[in-house]
Every structure is written in structure tokens, then in C-alpha cells.
Design a protein around this motif. Sequence first.
Motif, short mmCIF file in Angstrom:
data_model
loop_
_atom_site.label_atom_id
_atom_site.label_comp_id
_atom_site.label_asym_id
_atom_site.label_seq_id
_atom_site.Cartn_x
_atom_site.Cartn_y
_atom_site.Cartn_z
N LYS A 109 0.83 -1.20 0.00
CA LYS A 109 0.00 0.00 0.00
C LYS A 109 0.87 1.26 0.00
O LYS A 109 0.65 2.19 -0.79
CB LYS A 109 -0.94 0.01 1.21
N ILE A 110 1.88 1.28 0.87
CA ILE A 110 2.78 2.45 0.96
C ILE A 110 3.53 2.64 -0.35
O ILE A 110 3.64 3.76 -0.86
CB ILE A 110 3.77 2.27 2.14
N LEU A 111 4.03 1.53 -0.93
CA LEU A 111 4.76 1.62 -2.20
C LEU A 111 3.86 2.13 -3.32
O LEU A 111 4.26 2.98 -4.13
CB LEU A 111 5.34 0.25 -2.57
N ALA A 112 2.61 1.61 -3.36
CA ALA A 112 1.67 2.02 -4.41
C ALA A 112 1.33 3.50 -4.30
O ALA A 112 1.36 4.24 -5.29
CB ALA A 112 0.40 1.18 -4.34
N ILE A 113 1.04 3.95 -3.07
CA ILE A 113 0.69 5.36 -2.86
C ILE A 113 1.87 6.27 -3.17
O ILE A 113 1.72 7.32 -3.81
CB ILE A 113 0.18 5.58 -1.42
N ALA A 114 3.09 5.84 -2.77
CA ALA A 114 4.29 6.65 -3.04
C ALA A 114 4.53 6.77 -4.55
O ALA A 114 4.87 7.85 -5.05
CB ALA A 114 5.51 6.02 -2.36
N LEU A 115 4.33 5.66 -5.28
CA LEU A 115 4.53 5.67 -6.73
C LEU A 115 3.51 6.59 -7.41
O LEU A 115 3.87 7.40 -8.28
CB LEU A 115 4.41 4.25 -7.29
N ASN A 136 3.13 15.80 -12.68
CA ASN A 136 2.31 16.86 -13.27
C ASN A 136 2.86 18.25 -12.97
O ASN A 136 2.73 19.16 -13.79
CB ASN A 136 0.86 16.75 -12.79
N ALA A 137 3.51 18.40 -11.81
CA ALA A 137 4.16 19.67 -11.50
C ALA A 137 5.30 19.93 -12.49
O ALA A 137 5.50 21.07 -12.95
CB ALA A 137 4.68 19.66 -10.07
N ALA A 138 6.05 18.88 -12.81
CA ALA A 138 7.16 19.02 -13.76
C ALA A 138 6.66 19.32 -15.16
O ALA A 138 7.23 20.15 -15.88
CB ALA A 138 8.00 17.74 -13.76
N TYR A 139 5.58 18.65 -15.56
CA TYR A 139 5.05 18.82 -16.92
C TYR A 139 4.24 20.10 -17.08
O TYR A 139 4.00 20.54 -18.21
CB TYR A 139 4.18 17.62 -17.30
N GLU A 140 3.80 20.71 -15.96
CA GLU A 140 2.95 21.89 -16.04
C GLU A 140 3.65 23.05 -16.76
O GLU A 140 3.02 23.80 -17.50
CB GLU A 140 2.51 22.33 -14.63
N ALA A 141 4.95 23.18 -16.55
CA ALA A 141 5.69 24.24 -17.24
C ALA A 141 5.62 24.04 -18.75
O ALA A 141 5.48 25.01 -19.50
CB ALA A 141 7.15 24.25 -16.79
N GLY A 142 5.68 22.77 -19.19
CA GLY A 142 5.56 22.47 -20.62
C GLY A 142 4.18 22.79 -21.16
O GLY A 142 4.04 23.28 -22.28
N ASN A 143 3.15 22.50 -20.34
CA ASN A 143 1.77 22.82 -20.76
C ASN A 143 1.60 24.33 -20.95
O ASN A 143 1.05 24.78 -21.96
CB ASN A 143 0.77 22.34 -19.71
N ILE A 144 2.07 25.09 -19.98
CA ILE A 144 1.95 26.55 -20.05
C ILE A 144 2.80 27.09 -21.20
O ILE A 144 2.35 27.97 -21.96
CB ILE A 144 2.37 27.19 -18.71
N SER A 145 4.02 26.55 -21.36
CA SER A 145 4.91 27.01 -22.44
C SER A 145 4.31 26.73 -23.81
O SER A 145 4.49 27.52 -24.75
CB SER A 145 6.27 26.33 -22.31
N ALA A 170 9.95 12.22 -13.36
CA ALA A 170 8.54 12.06 -13.72
C ALA A 170 8.36 11.05 -14.84
O ALA A 170 7.42 10.24 -14.82
CB ALA A 170 7.95 13.41 -14.13
N GLN A 171 9.25 11.08 -15.84
CA GLN A 171 9.17 10.11 -16.94
C GLN A 171 9.34 8.68 -16.43
O GLN A 171 8.63 7.77 -16.86
CB GLN A 171 10.25 10.42 -17.99
N VAL A 172 10.29 8.50 -15.52
CA VAL A 172 10.54 7.16 -14.95
C VAL A 172 9.32 6.67 -14.17
O VAL A 172 8.84 5.54 -14.38
CB VAL A 172 11.79 7.17 -14.04
#
Length: 410
Positions: A82-88, A97-106, A348-350
Motif C-alpha cells: 500500500k505504501i509503495l503504491a501510494i508513493a509511486l 504533473n508539476a514538472a510537466y505543467e511548465a511544458g503545458n503553459i509554455s 517524472a518520466q521514470v
Amino acid sequence: MLKNWFKNIGPGPLVAAAFIGPGTVTVCTLAGVSFGFSLLWAMVLSVISTIVLQEMSARLGIITQKGLSEIIRTEIKQPVFKILAIALILSAIVIGNAAYEAGNISGGVLGLETIIGPHNLYLLGYTINTHSLLIGGIATFILYLGNYKILERILVALVTLMSLAFLLTAIITKPNLIAVLKGAFIPEVTKDSLLTIIALIGTTVVPYNLFLHASLVKQKWHTPNDLKFARKDTIIAVILGGLVSMCIMISAASIQTSEIHNAIDLAKGLEPLFGHLAKYFLAIGLFAAGITSAITAPLAAAFVMSGCLGWKDNMHTLKFKSVWGSIILLGVIFSSLGIKPIEIITFAQVTNGILLPVIAGFLIWIMNKTSILGNYKNTLKHNIFGGIILIISILLSVATLNKVFQLNLF
């Protein structure tokens, strides 16, 4: 009849808006430039795969009236798993999504700059792109309203605008319809095209959409009788999204040069051949793609965190707003200052690469549990299609890890 159809539109267009972001536009552009119409079949396969998984996600949300992350938290009984699944999930969806958000806005900024030109502000030695602030502000305002019906209508309008923009761009290029149909229904795979095929599928079958759909569908529908509306909504929206992606590929195929690296290069390449309109249609489409993804990515992250941590699933709570607000803020900062958080994006990709087969497998397992879905659990047909998609998602995962770590497996 048309009035009833609009009345029964659900979160399907939001799902389409989520997977047609600037990344998808770029991948489809490069696929069209490099391989012409020959990889359109990969988009058809992606659409079928997305419909199957999103239908399961929608059915789960309507029958249980719970989000997917909440189901995962309650159904995995073994504490370590459960902990591993939630962490993943939190790593892939929230941090990702935080990392990709800059790409969305750009992406939205690129479209805006093509139409009205760049505009920068110089402050304390930094160059700030004010278009990034504008798009971040629009996304914040729409999500701050916290009203599902308003959100739905705005995104339906943006998806419609995006669809028309890319469709008109494709029509202007006057493609060979026989060649288009051949590319869409006769698979062609070469060693050179394999990674592009995987990228096309990977930008369409998006892990966070499975969480977003299950959470949003219960804002609209509440009884098993509504399943028929949800299915129709999902099928129409995903097919529309797939057609948008195919239109981008068709437009890009008309450019006979290898000097195209993104949608803006495509806009510049189309202009001398097909006039100013082609450039502006494409720019409007890119702007709409950027802003819709800039709205749906933070929203999905907020739903995921709420479900994983057991928060009240309510768009009006301070905790919910703080999650999507933080993601938009990070996106605006990185985008407006031109910072590329490479390490975070790689991470994020990984995590997303690992997450897709894990979630697809978990979703199929859950969809076969009578204790959760009763008579609405998966049929044999669902499981056959789901099994094929699970295999595809594993291949996508291997390809993502291969690309990130340069393992040279392909």
C-alpha cells in the motif's frame, strides 16, 4: 436531439483535453514530418486502448462513487504494498504533473506568441514571459471557481476550438485521402519508426487520465442507469481527441523538410505553402492544447492526492485548492523564467513509465471484483482487450526506461 446530446456531455472532453497537450502536438508533428501518413494506424490503436481503459475508469467511478486513488488505498490490504503504491502514484501524478505543467503553459505561450507576438517583463535582472503569467492566471481562475459545470463548459469550448483549428489546418493541406486511409488501417512498422510509435501511444494512453476520469465522472453521474451516457461520452470524446492528433500528423506530412522540431516550426513551414491562415489555425490549436492541459494536470493531481491521503473529495476545500495551486505556481515560475527542471522531468518520466502498467493491471483486477462492482464487473471481452492493453503498457514502460537510462534495448 442536439440539446440532449449537449446536456449529457460529461468529463469525456476533459479527458481528451488532458491527453492533447503540447507534448502530443510535438510528437504528432515529428511523426508526420518523419513518416508521413504511415503511422496514423498507431493513433487508431491508441484511441481504442484509451477508450477501453477510460470506460473501465468511468464505470468504476459511477458504480462505487469513489476515485481510483481512493479505491487503491482501501483495496490494497498489505501495508508495505500500500505504501509503495501510494508513493509511486503521488510521485508520478503529483510531482510528475508539476514538472510537466511548465511544458503545458509554455505550449500555450508558443501559440499565443505566434498570434500576438512575444511580451517580456524585466524585473530584478530576470526576464519574465508575461504570457506565462496570463495562462497561469486563466488556469487558476477557472479552477478557483470550483464549479464542475463551469469547468466542463469551458473545456468543451476549448476542445471544440482546438479540434476546429487542427481540422482546418489539415484540410488546408489537401491530403491524399486514399493514402490517409491506408496509413490509418494498414500497420507499418520499421526499426526507425518503433520509438515514434511508442511515443504516439504513450502520449495518448495517459496514467493520470484514469484517475481524473474516475473522480470527475461521479461529479456528473450517480446511478448505474447513467453508464450508457458515460460510455457514449467517453467514446465520442476520445475519438475526437484521436482525430485531432491525426490532423496534426496529416498537416505535418505536407512539409517536405526535416527542419521541423515542434508545432511552431510546423506553423512556419505551412505558411509559405498554404498562406497565413494555416499558421494562425495551428497557433490557435496549440494555445488551446496548452491551456486545457494546464487546467487538467493540476486538477488530476489534486484528486489523486485527496484519494491517496484520505482527504474529503471536494473541489472547494483549501487542501484541494492548495495542491492544484502549487502545481500551477511551479509551472508559471519555470515557464516564465525559461527554467527547465531536467532532473524532475526525468524522474517524472521514470515514475510515469512504471505507473502505467501497474495502474492498468490494478484497474483490470479491480474491475473483476464482484464485491466492488457486482453485475457491472468486466466481461470476457473487457478482459481480453484489457490484457492486450496491459501488454502494450508494459512495452511502453520498458521503452520509457530505455529512453531515460539509454539502455539501447531497441
